[in-house]
Motif scaffolding. Structure first.
Motif, PDB file in Angstrom:
ATOM      1  N   HIS A   1       1.099  -1.273   0.085  1.00  0.00           N
ATOM      2  CA  HIS A   1       0.025   0.073   0.100  1.00  0.00           C
ATOM      3  C   HIS A   1       0.834   1.314  -0.041  1.00  0.00           C
ATOM      4  O   HIS A   1       0.266   2.365   0.311  1.00  0.00           O
ATOM      5  CB  HIS A   1      -1.001  -0.089   1.268  1.00  0.00           C
ATOM      6  CG  HIS A   1      -1.935  -1.147   1.127  1.00  0.00           C
ATOM      7  ND1 HIS A   1      -2.890  -1.295   0.092  1.00  0.00           N
ATOM      8  CD2 HIS A   1      -1.823  -2.302   2.096  1.00  0.00           C
ATOM      9  CE1 HIS A   1      -3.480  -2.574   0.572  1.00  0.00           C
ATOM     10  NE2 HIS A   1      -2.863  -3.087   1.558  1.00  0.00           N
TER      11      HIS A   1
ATOM     12  N   ARG B   1      -9.521 -14.844   8.406  1.00  0.00           N
ATOM     13  CA  ARG B   1     -10.142 -13.581   7.836  1.00  0.00           C
ATOM     14  C   ARG B   1     -11.740 -13.883   8.643  1.00  0.00           C
ATOM     15  O   ARG B   1     -12.212 -12.795   9.213  1.00  0.00           O
ATOM     16  CB  ARG B   1     -10.362 -13.796   6.413  1.00  0.00           C
ATOM     17  CG  ARG B   1     -11.044 -12.515   5.877  1.00  0.00           C
ATOM     18  CD  ARG B   1     -12.576 -12.780   5.535  1.00  0.00           C
ATOM     19  NE  ARG B   1     -13.359 -11.509   5.196  1.00  0.00           N
ATOM     20  CZ  ARG B   1     -14.473 -11.285   5.133  1.00  0.00           C
ATOM     21  NH1 ARG B   1     -15.287 -12.390   5.489  1.00  0.00           N
ATOM     22  NH2 ARG B   1     -14.989 -10.414   4.782  1.00  0.00           N
TER      23      ARG B   1
ATOM     24  N   ASP C   1     -13.330  -7.613   1.800  1.00  0.00           N
ATOM     25  CA  ASP C   1     -12.468  -7.069   2.930  1.00  0.00           C
ATOM     26  C   ASP C   1     -11.737  -8.386   3.317  1.00  0.00           C
ATOM     27  O   ASP C   1     -12.124  -9.593   3.872  1.00  0.00           O
ATOM     28  CB  ASP C   1     -13.184  -6.641   4.410  1.00  0.00           C
ATOM     29  CG  ASP C   1     -13.787  -5.292   4.247  1.00  0.00           C
ATOM     30  OD1 ASP C   1     -13.457  -4.667   3.131  1.00  0.00           O
ATOM     31  OD2 ASP C   1     -14.559  -4.878   5.001  1.00  0.00           O
ATOM     32  N   THR C   2     -10.444  -8.106   3.176  1.00  0.00           N
ATOM     33  CA  THR C   2      -9.321  -9.191   3.827  1.00  0.00           C
ATOM     34  C   THR C   2      -9.182  -9.155   5.331  1.00  0.00           C
ATOM     35  O   THR C   2      -9.475  -8.066   5.811  1.00  0.00           O
ATOM     36  CB  THR C   2      -8.001  -9.021   2.979  1.00  0.00           C
ATOM     37  OG1 THR C   2      -7.206  -7.632   3.275  1.00  0.00           O
ATOM     38  CG2 THR C   2      -8.200  -9.029   1.416  1.00  0.00           C
TER      39      THR C   2
ATOM     40  N   SER D   1      -6.132  -8.193   6.562  1.00  0.00           N
ATOM     41  CA  SER D   1      -5.651  -7.087   6.801  1.00  0.00           C
ATOM     42  C   SER D   1      -6.467  -5.726   6.717  1.00  0.00           C
ATOM     43  O   SER D   1      -6.189  -4.848   7.408  1.00  0.00           O
ATOM     44  CB  SER D   1      -4.505  -7.081   5.608  1.00  0.00           C
ATOM     45  OG  SER D   1      -3.257  -8.062   5.866  1.00  0.00           O
ATOM     46  N   ASP D   2      -7.406  -5.797   5.738  1.00  0.00           N
ATOM     47  CA  ASP D   2      -8.525  -4.785   5.676  1.00  0.00           C
ATOM     48  C   ASP D   2      -9.111  -4.650   6.869  1.00  0.00           C
ATOM     49  O   ASP D   2      -9.255  -3.213   7.319  1.00  0.00           O
ATOM     50  CB  ASP D   2      -9.160  -5.036   4.215  1.00  0.00           C
ATOM     51  CG  ASP D   2      -8.781  -4.968   3.073  1.00  0.00           C
ATOM     52  OD1 ASP D   2      -7.734  -4.269   2.861  1.00  0.00           O
ATOM     53  OD2 ASP D   2      -9.204  -5.577   2.273  1.00  0.00           O
TER      54      ASP D   2
ATOM     55  N   SER E   1      -6.870  -2.983   9.637  1.00  0.00           N
ATOM     56  CA  SER E   1      -6.453  -1.555   9.200  1.00  0.00           C
ATOM     57  C   SER E   1      -7.905  -0.681   9.980  1.00  0.00           C
ATOM     58  O   SER E   1      -7.683   0.291  10.670  1.00  0.00           O
ATOM     59  CB  SER E   1      -6.050  -1.443   7.789  1.00  0.00           C
ATOM     60  OG  SER E   1      -5.995  -0.097   7.649  1.00  0.00           O
ATOM     61  N   ALA E   2      -8.799  -1.447   9.444  1.00  0.00           N
ATOM     62  CA  ALA E   2     -10.243  -0.725  10.036  1.00  0.00           C
ATOM     63  C   ALA E   2     -10.398  -0.256  11.445  1.00  0.00           C
ATOM     64  O   ALA E   2     -10.725   0.674  11.956  1.00  0.00           O
ATOM     65  CB  ALA E   2     -11.478  -1.329   9.217  1.00  0.00           C
TER      66      ALA E   2
ATOM     67  N   VAL F   1      -4.705  -5.431  -5.823  1.00  0.00           N
ATOM     68  CA  VAL F   1      -5.760  -3.983  -5.312  1.00  0.00           C
ATOM     69  C   VAL F   1      -5.446  -2.956  -6.518  1.00  0.00           C
ATOM     70  O   VAL F   1      -6.494  -2.385  -6.942  1.00  0.00           O
ATOM     71  CB  VAL F   1      -5.097  -3.872  -4.038  1.00  0.00           C
ATOM     72  CG1 VAL F   1      -5.743  -2.448  -3.633  1.00  0.00           C
ATOM     73  CG2 VAL F   1      -5.468  -4.995  -2.913  1.00  0.00           C
TER      74      VAL F   1
END
Length: 345
Positions: free
Chosen positions: A55, A191, A209-210, A212-213, A216-217, A295
């Motif tokens: 990212h 996940r 959403d992974t 990791s997503d 992060s959220a 991505v």
């Protein structure tokens, strides 16, 4: 005068006290590193790879050879690769105030070009870097003549000992999530297990959403706003899945020797017990670039010289600190452009 260019004489006069404080802070930090036995280095910004994190987005350019042939190169997003090569070459304590470039980043705390203070300690544990951070916060405040670090209404005492908090502890405290329960013993993320907890915590979960997503959220919405208030926070022991450049903790393979420093809810630094296994590093970089391709539809090349040097690099700890953000907090400046001598237009 928000629409007045930075080079307007009146606006510059308003900004100049902040810029002079910046100079004092930089001089104080340089003096501290010299007293600690560090050598200041000046790594080149033009690299064959800008870094291999999914990212982070780089600025690409063409280097034209004498024969007119173009070679794709990049402005680095961090001086890390060059500085680790210097460790492989025999340097033991090094630091740099390096200009770095990151695309897709612009805002009150982000500039496409900014100054990163990065330093490495060969043969020393990453916990020593946490002590370094505490010392630099004190020095920055003293040089700016500030009793507190400030960002908006938030304050942080730079003279108080930082709180050390693991990511798992922070998730439990601020989001009611058992993060380690979503990781297999080898660190492989589950996940669906995390998605169920995130949904139960009242946060939105999308089908795409992974793991990791979702991490992060939760970090951005529930955890980060609480960090670094009153005193600095060292957010430690990141999941190994989120620490591509760090070695795993010896007592728990699910987490890694990675921490971030927060003050006033602002992330200031990212530190590691450095990974020195070139085969494992290659595997992680390739996984990061696979995710970047998924991505964003692009990938960056690997720096083969860096991977070769990694095999010769001694055990070390290293950290990158956003110098401009530190100046912002020490001076109370609301925007990063206020503390840059010549902001990007």
């Amino acid at each position: 005068m928000p629409d007045t260019p930075w080079w307007n004489a009146r606006r510059h006069a308003d900004r100049r006290p902040l810029l002079m404080a910046r100079n004092r802070i930089q001089a104080a930090l340089r003096g501290w590193f010299a007293a600690e036995g560090f050598t200041e280095v000046d790594p080149a910004a033009l690299q064959v790879s800008p870094g291999n994190e999914a990212h982070l987005h780089a600025f690409a350019c063409d280097a034209i050879g004498n024969d007119g042939t173009a070679r794709r190169m990049f402005l680095h997003t961090s001086p890390e690769f060059a500085m680790k090569k210097l460790l492989a070459a025999g340097e033991t304590r090094i630091h740099a105030f390096a200009h770095v470039w990151r695309n897709r980043e612009r805002g009150p705390r982000h500039s496409p070009e900014f100054t990163m203070l990065e330093w490495y300690r060969s043969g020393e544990d990453y916990s020593v870097l946490m002590q370094d951070c505490a010392a630099l916060l004190r020095l920055a405040a003293e040089a700016a003549g500030a009793a507190l670090l400030r960002h908006g209404e938030a304050t942080c005492d730079p003279f108080a000992a930082p709180e050390r908090l693991s990511v798992a502890e922070a998730f439990a405290r601020h989001a009611g999530i058992d993060l380690l329960a979503t990781l297999a013993p080898d660190g492989t993320p589950d996940r669906d297990a995390l998605a169920a907890q995130v949904a139960a915590a009242g946060l939105r979960v999308d089908a795409g959403d992974t793991w990791s997503d979702l991490l992060s959220a939760v970090l951005v919405r529930r955890v980060e706003p609480h960090l670094g208030h009153g005193r600095a926070t060292v957010l430690d022991r990141y999941p190994a899945h989120e620490a591509a450049l760090a070695r795993r903790c010896p007592d728990d393979a699910r987490v890694a020797e990675r921490f971030e420093l927060y003050a006033c809810g602002v992330e200031l630094a990212n530190g590691f017990g450095e990974l020195t296994d070139p085969a494992e590093q290659r595997r992680r970089f390739e996984a990061e670039m696979d995710e970047k391709a998924r991505v964003y539809g692009e990938r960056y090349p690997l720096d083969e010289d860096f991977l070769a040097a990694l095999a010769q690099m001694p055990p070390a700890s290293g950290i990158a600190l956003g110098f401009d953000r530190l100046v912002m907090l020490a001076t109370g400046a609301p925007r990063i452009d206020d503390v840059l001598w010549a902001p990007v237009g």
